[in-house]
Design a protein around this motif. Structure first.
Motif, mmCIF file in Angstrom:
data_model
loop_
_atom_site.group_PDB
_atom_site.id
_atom_site.type_symbol
_atom_site.label_atom_id
_atom_site.label_comp_id
_atom_site.label_asym_id
_atom_site.label_seq_id
_atom_site.Cartn_x
_atom_site.Cartn_y
_atom_site.Cartn_z
ATOM 1 N N CYS A 102 9.829 0.408 -4.057
ATOM 2 C CA CYS A 102 8.650 -0.256 -3.490
ATOM 3 C C CYS A 102 8.911 -1.746 -3.280
ATOM 4 O O CYS A 102 8.514 -2.329 -2.267
ATOM 5 C CB CYS A 102 7.443 -0.065 -4.405
ATOM 6 N N TRP A 103 9.574 -2.359 -4.250
ATOM 7 C CA TRP A 103 9.860 -3.801 -4.153
ATOM 8 C C TRP A 103 10.789 -4.104 -2.986
ATOM 9 O O TRP A 103 10.582 -5.077 -2.246
ATOM 10 C CB TRP A 103 10.476 -4.268 -5.471
ATOM 11 N N LEU A 104 11.812 -3.265 -2.781
ATOM 12 C CA LEU A 104 12.725 -3.476 -1.657
ATOM 13 C C LEU A 104 12.001 -3.326 -0.324
ATOM 14 O O LEU A 104 12.274 -4.068 0.629
ATOM 15 C CB LEU A 104 13.892 -2.485 -1.736
ATOM 16 N N LEU A 105 11.068 -2.372 -0.243
ATOM 17 C CA LEU A 105 10.263 -2.228 0.977
ATOM 18 C C LEU A 105 9.320 -3.411 1.151
ATOM 19 O O LEU A 105 9.066 -3.863 2.270
ATOM 20 C CB LEU A 105 9.475 -0.922 0.933
ATOM 21 N N HIS A 106 8.807 -3.917 0.031
ATOM 22 C CA HIS A 106 7.853 -5.028 0.098
ATOM 23 C C HIS A 106 8.527 -6.327 0.505
ATOM 24 O O HIS A 106 7.873 -7.219 1.055
ATOM 25 C CB HIS A 106 7.168 -5.204 -1.262
ATOM 26 N N ARG A 107 9.813 -6.459 0.233
ATOM 27 C CA ARG A 107 10.517 -7.681 0.599
ATOM 28 C C ARG A 107 10.579 -7.882 2.114
ATOM 29 O O ARG A 107 10.827 -8.986 2.582
ATOM 30 C CB ARG A 107 11.938 -7.646 0.032
ATOM 31 N N VAL A 108 10.367 -6.814 2.861
ATOM 32 C CA VAL A 108 10.288 -6.959 4.326
ATOM 33 C C VAL A 108 9.082 -7.811 4.686
ATOM 34 O O VAL A 108 9.115 -8.601 5.647
ATOM 35 C CB VAL A 108 10.209 -5.575 4.996
ATOM 36 N N ASP A 109 7.980 -7.678 3.924
ATOM 37 C CA ASP A 109 6.768 -8.461 4.184
ATOM 38 C C ASP A 109 6.833 -9.820 3.485
ATOM 39 O O ASP A 109 6.541 -10.846 4.093
ATOM 40 C CB ASP A 109 5.534 -7.690 3.686
ATOM 41 N N GLU A 110 7.179 -9.803 2.202
ATOM 42 C CA GLU A 110 7.201 -11.034 1.410
ATOM 43 C C GLU A 110 8.554 -11.121 0.706
ATOM 44 O O GLU A 110 8.717 -10.622 -0.399
ATOM 45 C CB GLU A 110 6.062 -11.039 0.377
ATOM 46 N N SER A 111 9.512 -11.737 1.365
ATOM 47 C CA SER A 111 10.876 -11.744 0.851
ATOM 48 C C SER A 111 11.021 -12.566 -0.424
ATOM 49 O O SER A 111 11.978 -12.398 -1.164
ATOM 50 C CB SER A 111 11.838 -12.286 1.918
ATOM 51 N N ASN A 112 10.070 -13.466 -0.678
ATOM 52 C CA ASN A 112 10.207 -14.351 -1.832
ATOM 53 C C ASN A 112 9.515 -13.814 -3.094
ATOM 54 O O ASN A 112 9.549 -14.491 -4.123
ATOM 55 C CB ASN A 112 9.641 -15.741 -1.503
ATOM 56 N N LEU A 113 8.868 -12.662 -3.021
ATOM 57 C CA LEU A 113 8.170 -12.138 -4.188
ATOM 58 C C LEU A 113 9.183 -11.576 -5.182
ATOM 59 O O LEU A 113 9.885 -10.613 -4.881
ATOM 60 C CB LEU A 113 7.181 -11.048 -3.775
ATOM 61 N N PRO A 114 9.301 -12.137 -6.389
ATOM 62 C CA PRO A 114 10.274 -11.622 -7.367
ATOM 63 C C PRO A 114 9.873 -10.235 -7.873
ATOM 64 O O PRO A 114 8.705 -9.834 -7.810
ATOM 65 C CB PRO A 114 10.230 -12.665 -8.499
ATOM 66 N N LEU A 115 10.859 -9.523 -8.395
ATOM 67 C CA LEU A 115 10.605 -8.190 -8.944
ATOM 68 C C LEU A 115 9.638 -8.259 -10.117
ATOM 69 O O LEU A 115 8.776 -7.376 -10.261
ATOM 70 C CB LEU A 115 11.928 -7.551 -9.376
ATOM 71 N N LEU A 116 9.743 -9.289 -10.947
ATOM 72 C CA LEU A 116 8.826 -9.418 -12.081
ATOM 73 C C LEU A 116 7.389 -9.550 -11.605
ATOM 74 O O LEU A 116 6.484 -8.888 -12.147
ATOM 75 C CB LEU A 116 9.219 -10.629 -12.932
ATOM 76 N N SER A 117 7.138 -10.385 -10.619
ATOM 77 C CA SER A 117 5.777 -10.552 -10.093
ATOM 78 C C SER A 117 5.270 -9.255 -9.482
ATOM 79 O O SER A 117 4.080 -8.933 -9.596
ATOM 80 C CB SER A 117 5.752 -11.668 -9.049
ATOM 81 N N PHE A 118 6.173 -8.501 -8.851
ATOM 82 C CA PHE A 118 5.790 -7.218 -8.252
ATOM 83 C C PHE A 118 5.343 -6.233 -9.329
ATOM 84 O O PHE A 118 4.294 -5.572 -9.187
ATOM 85 C CB PHE A 118 6.975 -6.665 -7.464
ATOM 86 N N LYS A 119 6.096 -6.122 -10.410
ATOM 87 C CA LYS A 119 5.728 -5.198 -11.487
ATOM 88 C C LYS A 119 4.451 -5.656 -12.180
ATOM 89 O O LYS A 119 3.602 -4.832 -12.550
ATOM 90 C CB LYS A 119 6.870 -5.087 -12.498
ATOM 91 N N ARG A 120 4.306 -6.950 -12.385
ATOM 92 C CA ARG A 120 3.089 -7.457 -13.026
ATOM 93 C C ARG A 120 1.863 -7.158 -12.170
ATOM 94 O O ARG A 120 0.781 -6.856 -12.701
ATOM 95 C CB ARG A 120 3.212 -8.963 -13.259
ATOM 96 N N TYR A 121 2.013 -7.246 -10.873
ATOM 97 C CA TYR A 121 0.880 -6.966 -9.971
ATOM 98 C C TYR A 121 0.386 -5.530 -10.172
ATOM 99 O O TYR A 121 -0.824 -5.287 -10.277
ATOM 100 C CB TYR A 121 1.322 -7.185 -8.525
ATOM 101 N N ILE A 122 1.318 -4.585 -10.230
ATOM 102 C CA ILE A 122 0.927 -3.177 -10.394
ATOM 103 C C ILE A 122 0.317 -2.947 -11.769
ATOM 104 O O ILE A 122 -0.746 -2.316 -11.897
ATOM 105 C CB ILE A 122 2.154 -2.265 -10.184
ATOM 106 N N ALA A 123 0.973 -3.442 -12.816
ATOM 107 C CA ALA A 123 0.482 -3.208 -14.183
ATOM 108 C C ALA A 123 -0.889 -3.834 -14.386
ATOM 109 O O ALA A 123 -1.809 -3.190 -14.926
ATOM 110 C CB ALA A 123 1.489 -3.769 -15.192
#
Length: 599
Positions: free
Chosen positions: A500-521
């Motif tokens: 999901c994070w790799l797909l999301h980087r197409v939209d927001e390339s600067n979003l770190p993986l940690l921020s991505f996981k925190r958003y879901i949790a």
């Protein structure tokens, strides 16, 4: 009359050993009859067994004792004869297969690098994926993979499993997502014990978790979590308990694949130290013990499909194995599972020497797919005129030897770097040569070394599985259970999030993986319905003794309402004031006694 030895059980062997007073090298016990299915390990991995502690089932099981001289006590004569016959037949069949494989292809090797590849090398215009998730939020992307169908299935099978255990248990999809949120949070907020997330101590407790779900409810969900009906398991599949979830995610992964034409095949190790038939040991790996998962990945690490290795008992394709070996057969089996929209693109495969063989590279060329991989010396025909590895060790660094098979359009290259590297390809050329920097121990400085193009192409596209492992291990789910399938379950959640994070980087390339996981949790935990009766103060009544009895700065402060029980265990009142330093409610009459150390 033919007197033949029959197999002995463990009790009979132990009696014989006691009489003869001989110590065997080892005693092998066949698995006893299983009377109760269980998801849990029987014991810790490293614990040894003692004969005095064995149960009756184990004592009645067939066994063999092996002595220093090679003699075997308890072996059936019929089994010995059958094994010898089967061994001879298998060796004969294996010899025939290997002979047929060697003679099935004829090669015309020449010492040249001029080759016109027959594989499609036209400019590749990447098409959109079958399912476009562009513009979706992190939670929406995650819920595409763990959609309502799979969550309802998990809830249904968990309730069915609880009924089998005679337990009253129900669960909703919303509760299941809250449990997933806690698991995801444990990846970046790691504690020694999962129960500490509900602790009232300020240094370990997580208020967001405590408000979203009670500790006992979370433990109950983990206890009954299940993915399939135990009464309808495929006995040939050692992973049947988690197979429905794996099949569902493989389908979803492939549908959202970003359509990169470069796909690498490699193994990923899922750490596991318990007992299971699929457990592997690979030395010189960061994770030595665990389940081995075959993975097809894009160069950035997107997981297109995977399967957990379980030997030759399940999912075996004899045709592929006989033609391409076990490694090459694995590639063909995984690729067959991909949907047609991926098979229709001009895929270029990259794999290491475990998978590479000349028949496999030729077969992929006939399917109009590219293939590049390192190859072992014993898989190169003896008639091939390429310089041997020992000869290449004597040449200067950067030297290259090239041969071409004009019949099958296969290029074989040996390049001298720190070691000799052998690479075969049906699509990548030798030229233009690239220049790479290497440290020279002789000159004590970095020097420029020429490198064939196909080796650089292999290095650029081969590491997709390693990148996936790196992403997963950054914030891997830390909550553990004894059930054997738990490591695979937590791994697929982490793999889904990194996809999901790799797909999301197409939209927001600067979003770190940690921020991505925190958003879901945080989304799942904050969306949970507030627990009734929650509101206890986060300060603990179990104050550290060195703070409680230091007699410094303990002042009375009002709490504003009479809701909390007095911190002194002998008092049942609910005071409206407490200690400012300790952060606990205390009656005026109990204040001094609470801060006075008992003699």
């Amino acid at each position: 009359m033919d007197q033949r030895k029959k197999s002995l059980n463990l009790q009979e062997i132990l009696d014989i050993l006691d009489e003869e007073e001989k110590d065997p090298v080892a005693i092998f016990i066949t698995p006893p009859e299983v009377r109760e299915d269980s998801d849990e390990d029987s014991a810790e991995e490293d614990e040894g067994g003692l004969a005095d502690n064995l149960n009756s089932n184990q004592l009645r099981a067939s066994a063999e004792a092996v002595f220093h001289d090679g003699r075997i006590l308890g072996e059936d004569d019929d089994e010995v004869e059958n094994r010898n016959v089967n061994c001879a037949e298998e060796q004969q069949e294996s010899k025939k297969r290997k002979t047929s494989q060697k003679t099935s292809l004829e090669y015309n090797w020449k010492k040249t690098s001029n080759i016109r590849f027959s594989v499609n090398q036209t400019q590749y215009d990447k098409p959109p994926p079958a399912v476009d998730l562009k513009g979706k939020s992190p939670v929406e992307k995650f819920e595409y993979f763990f959609d309502e169908d799979i969550m309802n299935m998990i809830a249904k099978e968990s309730c069915r499993y609880a009924c089998e255990k005679n337990a009253q248990f129900t669960i909703s999809v919303s509760e299941l997502r809250v449990a997933f949120g806690i698991l995801i949070l444990s990846g970046y907020h790691t504690l020694p014990s999962r129960r500490l997330y509900w602790s009232l101590d300020a240094d370990v407790g997580v208020e967001l978790v405590a408000k979203a779900m009670s500790r006992d409810r979370f433990e109950e969900i983990l206890r009954f979590l299940h993915f399939t009906d135990n009464q309808a398991l495929n006995k040939d599949d050692k992973l049947a308990k988690i197979r429905p979830l794996m099949n569902h995610l493989n389908t979803k992964f492939a549908m959202a694949y970003p359509m990169d034409q470069h796909i690498s095949l490699d193994e990923a190790m899922i750490e596991y130290f318990g007992r299971h038939g699929c457990k592997q040991c690979i030395r010189n790996k960061p994770v030595r013990f665990g389940f081995k998962a075959w993975c097809l990945n894009s160069p950035l690490g997107y997981l297109a499909t995977f399967d957990v290795y379980q030997g030759t008992a399940f999912g075996l394709n004899r045709h592929y194995e006989e033609r391409f070996g076990k490694g090459g057969g694995t590639l063909m089996i995984l690729f067959e599972k991909l949907p047609s929209h991926i098979k229709d693109i001009p895929v270029r495969f990259y794999f290491d020497n475990y998978f590479t063989s000349l028949p496999l590279v030729n077969h992929l060329r006939e399917m109009n797919y590219g293939a590049t991989g390192t190859i072992r010396d014993n898989r190169i025909p003896k008639t091939c005129p390429i310089n041997s590895t020992n000869e290449m060790k004597k040449v200067p660094r950067g030297d290259t030897d090239v041969v071409v098979d004009n019949i099958h359009k296969i290029l074989l290259v040996r390049w001298k770097d720190n070691a000799v590297v052998s690479v075969v390809s049906n699509i990548s050329p030798v030229y233009p040569l690239e220049s790479v920097s290497r440290w020279s121990a002789k000159d004590k400085k970095k020097i420029s070394v020429s490198r064939p193009y196909l080796i650089g192409d292999y290095n650029r596209h081969m590491g997709g599985t390693d990148r996936m492992d790196q992403n997963i291990n950054c914030y891997r789910i830390s909550i553990r259970k004894k059930k054997w399938w738990w490591p695979i379950f937590s791994w697929v959640i982490d793999a889904t999030i990194q996809n999901c994070w790799l797909l999301h980087r197409v939209d927001e390339s600067n979003l770190p993986l940690l921020s991505f996981k925190r958003y879901i949790a945080r989304t799942y935990l904050q969306q949970a319905e507030p627990r009734v009766g929650i509101g206890r103060p986060r300060q603990s009544s179990r104050v550290i003794p060195d703070v409680r009895y230091d007699n410094i700065g303990h002042l009375v402060e009002p709490l504003g309402k009479q809701a909390w029980k007095c911190a002194l265990s002998s008092c049942k009142s609910r005071p409206s004031q407490g200690c400012m330093k300790c952060g606990v409610p205390l009656c005026v009459k109990c204040f001094a006694n609470y801060h006075r150390r008992a003699l």
